[in-house]
Design a protein around this motif. Structure first.
Motif, short mmCIF file in Angstrom:
data_model
loop_
_atom_site.label_atom_id
_atom_site.label_comp_id
_atom_site.label_asym_id
_atom_site.label_seq_id
_atom_site.Cartn_x
_atom_site.Cartn_y
_atom_site.Cartn_z
N ASP A 157 0.83 -1.20 0.00
CA ASP A 157 0.00 0.00 0.00
C ASP A 157 0.86 1.25 0.00
OD1 ASP A 157 -2.73 1.20 0.24
OD2 ASP A 157 -1.91 1.95 2.13
N GLN A 158 1.96 1.21 0.76
CA GLN A 158 2.88 2.37 0.77
C GLN A 158 3.49 2.58 -0.61
OE1 GLN A 158 5.81 1.94 3.88
NE2 GLN A 158 4.28 1.50 5.44
N VAL A 159 3.91 1.47 -1.24
CA VAL A 159 4.49 1.58 -2.59
C VAL A 159 3.44 2.07 -3.58
CG1 VAL A 159 5.47 0.25 -4.50
CG2 VAL A 159 6.25 -0.16 -2.17
N ARG A 160 2.21 1.57 -3.43
CA ARG A 160 1.13 2.01 -4.33
C ARG A 160 0.92 3.51 -4.22
NH1 ARG A 160 -3.67 3.51 -3.57
NH2 ARG A 160 -3.62 2.87 -1.38
N ARG A 161 0.91 4.02 -2.97
CA ARG A 161 0.73 5.46 -2.79
C ARG A 161 1.91 6.24 -3.36
NH1 ARG A 161 -1.04 3.78 2.44
NH2 ARG A 161 0.91 4.51 3.36
N ALA A 162 3.13 5.71 -3.13
CA ALA A 162 4.32 6.38 -3.69
C ALA A 162 4.29 6.35 -5.21
CB ALA A 162 5.58 5.69 -3.17
N LEU A 163 3.83 5.23 -5.77
CA LEU A 163 3.70 5.14 -7.24
C LEU A 163 2.69 6.16 -7.75
CD1 LEU A 163 3.75 1.37 -8.29
CD2 LEU A 163 4.99 3.24 -9.37
N THR A 164 1.59 6.28 -7.06
CA THR A 164 0.57 7.25 -7.47
C THR A 164 1.13 8.66 -7.45
OG1 THR A 164 -1.20 5.83 -6.62
CG2 THR A 164 -1.73 8.15 -6.96
N ARG A 165 1.89 8.98 -6.39
CA ARG A 165 2.50 10.31 -6.31
C ARG A 165 3.50 10.52 -7.43
NH1 ARG A 165 2.54 9.03 -0.71
NH2 ARG A 165 4.74 8.42 -0.85
N ALA A 166 4.33 9.49 -7.68
CA ALA A 166 5.35 9.61 -8.73
C ALA A 166 4.69 9.76 -10.11
CB ALA A 166 6.28 8.41 -8.71
N LYS A 167 3.65 8.95 -10.35
CA LYS A 167 2.95 9.05 -11.63
C LYS A 167 2.31 10.41 -11.79
CE LYS A 167 1.97 4.09 -12.09
NZ LYS A 167 0.91 3.05 -12.05
N THR A 168 1.72 10.91 -10.69
CA THR A 168 1.12 12.25 -10.74
C THR A 168 2.18 13.30 -11.02
OG1 THR A 168 -0.60 11.57 -9.17
CG2 THR A 168 -0.22 13.93 -9.43
N THR A 169 3.35 13.14 -10.38
CA THR A 169 4.44 14.10 -10.60
C THR A 169 4.89 14.09 -12.06
OG1 THR A 169 5.21 13.83 -8.33
CG2 THR A 169 6.77 14.73 -9.92
N VAL A 170 5.07 12.88 -12.61
CA VAL A 170 5.50 12.76 -14.01
C VAL A 170 4.46 13.37 -14.94
CG1 VAL A 170 5.89 11.10 -15.86
CG2 VAL A 170 7.01 10.78 -13.68
N SER A 171 3.20 13.04 -14.70
CA SER A 171 2.13 13.59 -15.55
C SER A 171 2.05 15.10 -15.43
CB SER A 171 0.79 12.94 -15.19
OG SER A 171 0.81 11.55 -15.42
N ASP A 172 2.20 15.61 -14.20
CA ASP A 172 2.15 17.06 -14.00
C ASP A 172 3.32 17.75 -14.69
OD1 ASP A 172 -0.14 16.81 -12.54
OD2 ASP A 172 0.83 17.00 -10.57
N MET A 173 4.49 17.12 -14.62
CA MET A 173 5.66 17.70 -15.29
C MET A 173 5.43 17.74 -16.80
SD MET A 173 8.79 15.95 -13.13
CE MET A 173 10.08 16.86 -13.99
N ALA A 174 4.87 16.65 -17.34
CA ALA A 174 4.60 16.62 -18.78
C ALA A 174 3.54 17.66 -19.14
CB ALA A 174 4.13 15.22 -19.19
N ARG A 175 2.51 17.77 -18.31
CA ARG A 175 1.45 18.75 -18.58
C ARG A 175 2.01 20.18 -18.50
NH1 ARG A 175 -1.76 16.59 -15.80
NH2 ARG A 175 -3.13 15.62 -17.35
N ASP A 176 2.83 20.44 -17.48
CA ASP A 176 3.42 21.78 -17.35
C ASP A 176 4.30 22.10 -18.55
OD1 ASP A 176 2.17 22.07 -14.94
OD2 ASP A 176 3.92 21.56 -13.72
N GLU A 177 5.03 21.09 -19.04
CA GLU A 177 5.86 21.32 -20.21
C GLU A 177 5.02 21.65 -21.43
OE1 GLU A 177 8.95 21.59 -22.96
OE2 GLU A 177 8.90 21.79 -20.76
N LEU A 178 3.92 20.92 -21.62
CA LEU A 178 3.03 21.19 -22.75
C LEU A 178 2.37 22.56 -22.61
CD1 LEU A 178 1.36 17.68 -23.24
CD2 LEU A 178 3.20 18.71 -24.60
N LEU A 179 2.00 22.93 -21.39
CA LEU A 179 1.40 24.25 -21.16
C LEU A 179 2.41 25.36 -21.43
CD1 LEU A 179 -0.66 23.55 -17.90
CD2 LEU A 179 -1.57 24.00 -20.20
N ARG A 180 3.66 25.10 -21.04
CA ARG A 180 4.72 26.10 -21.32
C ARG A 180 4.88 26.28 -22.82
NH1 ARG A 180 9.72 26.37 -22.95
NH2 ARG A 180 9.80 24.09 -23.28
N GLN A 181 4.89 25.15 -23.53
CA GLN A 181 5.02 25.24 -24.98
C GLN A 181 3.80 25.93 -25.60
OE1 GLN A 181 5.93 21.42 -26.74
NE2 GLN A 181 7.46 20.94 -25.18
#
Length: 640
Positions: A586-610
């Motif tokens: 469960d801890q790993v699942r939550r950490a994975l969710t956070r990491a996936k959210t971070t990656v997706s947010d970084m990609a979204r921020d990059e696309l918004l910047r562009q």
């Protein structure tokens, strides 16, 4: 940089070479792993499966079954933790090693890796202090390539402290054909430019040369570094207003290389500033013909209109601005679609992980993904819109963390499946064991040990007395016992006859007959005594065997009961492991969710910047188009 990464692993491989840098001079150095568990660690390590190696080291520490390799396992563990970016954990290991009683070689390596920890933490003073504690000669004896990295890290640390003179000193010992030297010298040039000394930076860049690739080397690194040197030199030439020199440098960059777009745009700027607008237009048109979301390509659409304006060709400029608006609108449409549809699956579909070129690898836990010695993934964007994002260290860090978390989750899921299998196995064993206990008890009951033991003791006594007396009567058969009873009755009858006058005269005759009968019996018993004794002993042995079997079954059933207790202990361990695994999962699942959210947010921020950048370009192009349209409508366009 790949070559450098390939050359950093020997520093750990030297640590992994069994017996080196761990044992004192008077100790015999082993040529192979002396602990099976440590052999497993090294196997995983050499396969670049560092997670498995770290796990096996931790298991070895828990079970205390890595005992013949000194402090080397801790040095190896610290190095792998460092490669994972776990600098605090690595720092504690190396500091503990330095506080303990270790060999000079291990102490030297610990100072080196502690300095590397501080270097990655950008704690320049601490890194400098640690590197100064490293014995250069001792390090050179252990591994010359590690020595090259040592000078490189010291030079980089000096640059972090803005001590360019010290960086220059650390540059000197590095061989001319070393990539460590090439990268340090290039970074020194950048810092000289940052300090405002353009002439020194240009002289330095002129002396930087990428080492000629050997047969086993990847030539792409050689060409990429050469391109980068030429591109940077061109930019510095432009800062000195040496546009002809800049154009010469930009022309050296390969058109198929990763820096070609920057070189084409730089060439266009240099040509435009030198008044060679035709060359600028050609370069910009080559650049704008590329279908990519590269910001430089986006800017080139607008720049074409600008150059045409400088040439006084306002109609062509107007058309160029109109074309730029169209290009920007299409780019915005694609960006809006990508932003709206962005999720984890689409993001990883847009990334190409290195490995088998025939495979389209999008799963982070795929074994075919190439990973460098620092755990960084070999990843490339399938579209240029993610190129800037992929190049960021933070994105690489999160991506590496996401991969490790994914692998960890897979491992935990596998362990959970094994725990379920253990439950079934334990239940099956319990049923089988209880059945064996029942069957054994039934057989023990059927043996009636007390009755057998009584029979055995009685028979043993008879045998002992018979052997002691050497007399056959101890082993009479049923018939012989009956015959003996007849003799005894006949003797009593003769005594009665002796007392009766009518029969007294017949007594001698009957006594003779009785004597013969008794003599025959005694002779027969005496003749059969050895055989009867042997048969009795055989029967005694059979009774002993039965009792021994009873004893063995008694031991067996006690063992089965004891093993049942062990099975219950194992069952308790399995039962207690499952909640812990579920909690970890469960801890790993939550950490994975956070990491996936971070990656997706970084990609979204990059696309918004562009998107914001393209909107800016489009607004500028629209304003220029409107301005030129007004000028042409007012008759100021200079000829339609």
């Amino acid at each position: 940089m790949k070559r450098i990464l390939r050359k950093t692993i020997p520093s750990l491989l030297v640590l992994a070479s069994l017996g080196q840098s761990v044992f004192a001079a008077d100790e015999k150095k082993p040529e192979r792993a002396l602990d099976l568990q440590y052999g497993k660690v090294l196997f995983e390590f050499y396969q670049q499966r560092y997670y498995g190696a770290l796990t096996d080291i931790s298991i070895g520490e828990l079970r205390n079954n890595i005992t013949h390799h000194g402090d080397h396992p801790q040095v190896l563990k610290g190095g792998m933790l460092l490669s994972y970016g776990m600098v605090d954990e690595a720092k504690r290991i190396f500091e503990n090693l330095l506080e303990g009683k270790v060999t000079p070689e291990v102490r030297n390596q610990a100072w080196f890796y502690l300095g590397k920890v501080y270097y990655q933490m950008r704690k320049w003073e601490n890194a400098k202090s640690s590197f100064q504690r490293v014995d250069r000669e001792l390090l050179e004896d252990s591994d010359s390539e590690l020595l090259e990295e040592y000078f490189y890290l010291q030079g980089q640390t000096a640059l972090g402290l803005e001590d360019l003179n010290a960086a220059e000193e650390f540059l000197q010992p590095l061989p001319k054909d070393s990539y460590w030297r090439a990268y340090l010298e290039y970074n020194l040039a950048l810092n000289q430019r940052k300090a405002g000394d353009l002439d020194a930076a240009l002289r330095r860049l002129a002396s930087v040369s990428a080492p000629t690739p050997q047969d086993e080397d990847d030539p792409n690194e050689f060409y990429a570094l050469s391109d980068r040197i030429s591109l940077t030199t061109g930019v510095l030439r432009m800062e000195q207003n040496d546009y002809a020199g800049a154009m010469t440098e930009f022309r050296k960059v390969r058109i198929s290389g990763p820096w070609s777009d920057q070189a084409l745009f730089g060439y266009a700027l240099a040509a435009s500033n030198s008044g060679e607008f035709g060359l600028a237009i050609q370069s910009l048109q080559t650049l704008s013909s590329k279908q990519a979301a590269n910001p430089i390509i986006q800017e080139s659409h607008f720049a074409i209109g600008y150059v045409y304006e400088q040439l006084g060709q306002k109609v062509k400029a107007l058309n160029a601005y109109a074309n730029a608006v169209t290009q920007y609108q299409e780019s915005l449409r694609l960006l809006e679609t990508n932003i709206a549809e962005l999720d984890e699956d689409r993001l990883f579909d847009s990334l190409e992980f290195g490995g088998d070129p025939e495979l389209h690898i999008t799963r982070l836990d795929d074994d075919n993904i190439r990973v460098d010695e620092y755990g960084r993934l070999d990843v490339r964007p399938a579209t240029y819109s993610l190129a800037h994002l992929v190049a960021q260290e933070e994105f690489q860090r999160v991506l590496k963390e996401l991969r490790e978390l994914t692998i960890l989750q897979n491992t935990l899921n596998e362990w959970l499946r094994k725990v379920d299998s253990f439950d079934v196995m334990i239940d099956t064993r319990k049923i089988a064991r209880e059945e064996r206990i029942r069957e054994t008890r039934e057989k023990m009951t059927s043996l009636d040990a007390d009755r057998i033991r009584a029979q055995r003791d009685a028979l043993a006594q008879v045998i002992a007395e018979g052997e002691a007396s050497g007399d056959g009567p101890y082993f009479l058969t049923e018939d012989q016992l009956g015959y003996r009873a007849i003799i005894e009755r006949s003797r009593r009858t003769i005594e009665l006859m002796r007392q009766d006058p009518d029969w007294a005269e017949d007594v001698p005759e009957y006594e003779e007959k009785l004597r013969r009968m008794e003599g025959f019996l005694n002779w027969t018993v005496s003749e059969e005594f050895p055989q009867r004794l042997w048969e009795a002993k055989q029967e005694l042995a059979a009774l002993d065997t039965a009792l021994k079997e009873y004893s063995l079954r008694s031991v067996r059933i006690n063992n089965l009961i004891a093993k049942s207790e062990q099975l219950e202990t194992l069952e308790q361990r399995v039962d207690s492991a499952k909640p812990r695994l579920l909690e970890l999962n469960d801890q790993v699942r939550r950490a994975l969710t956070r990491a996936k959210t971070t990656v997706s947010d970084m990609a979204r921020d990059e696309l918004l910047r562009q998107r914001d950048q393209v909107n800016y370009y489009m607004t500028s192009a629209k304003l220029a188009r409107t301005r030129l349209s007004d000028e042409l409508l007012d008759g100021e366009g200079g000829g339609l």
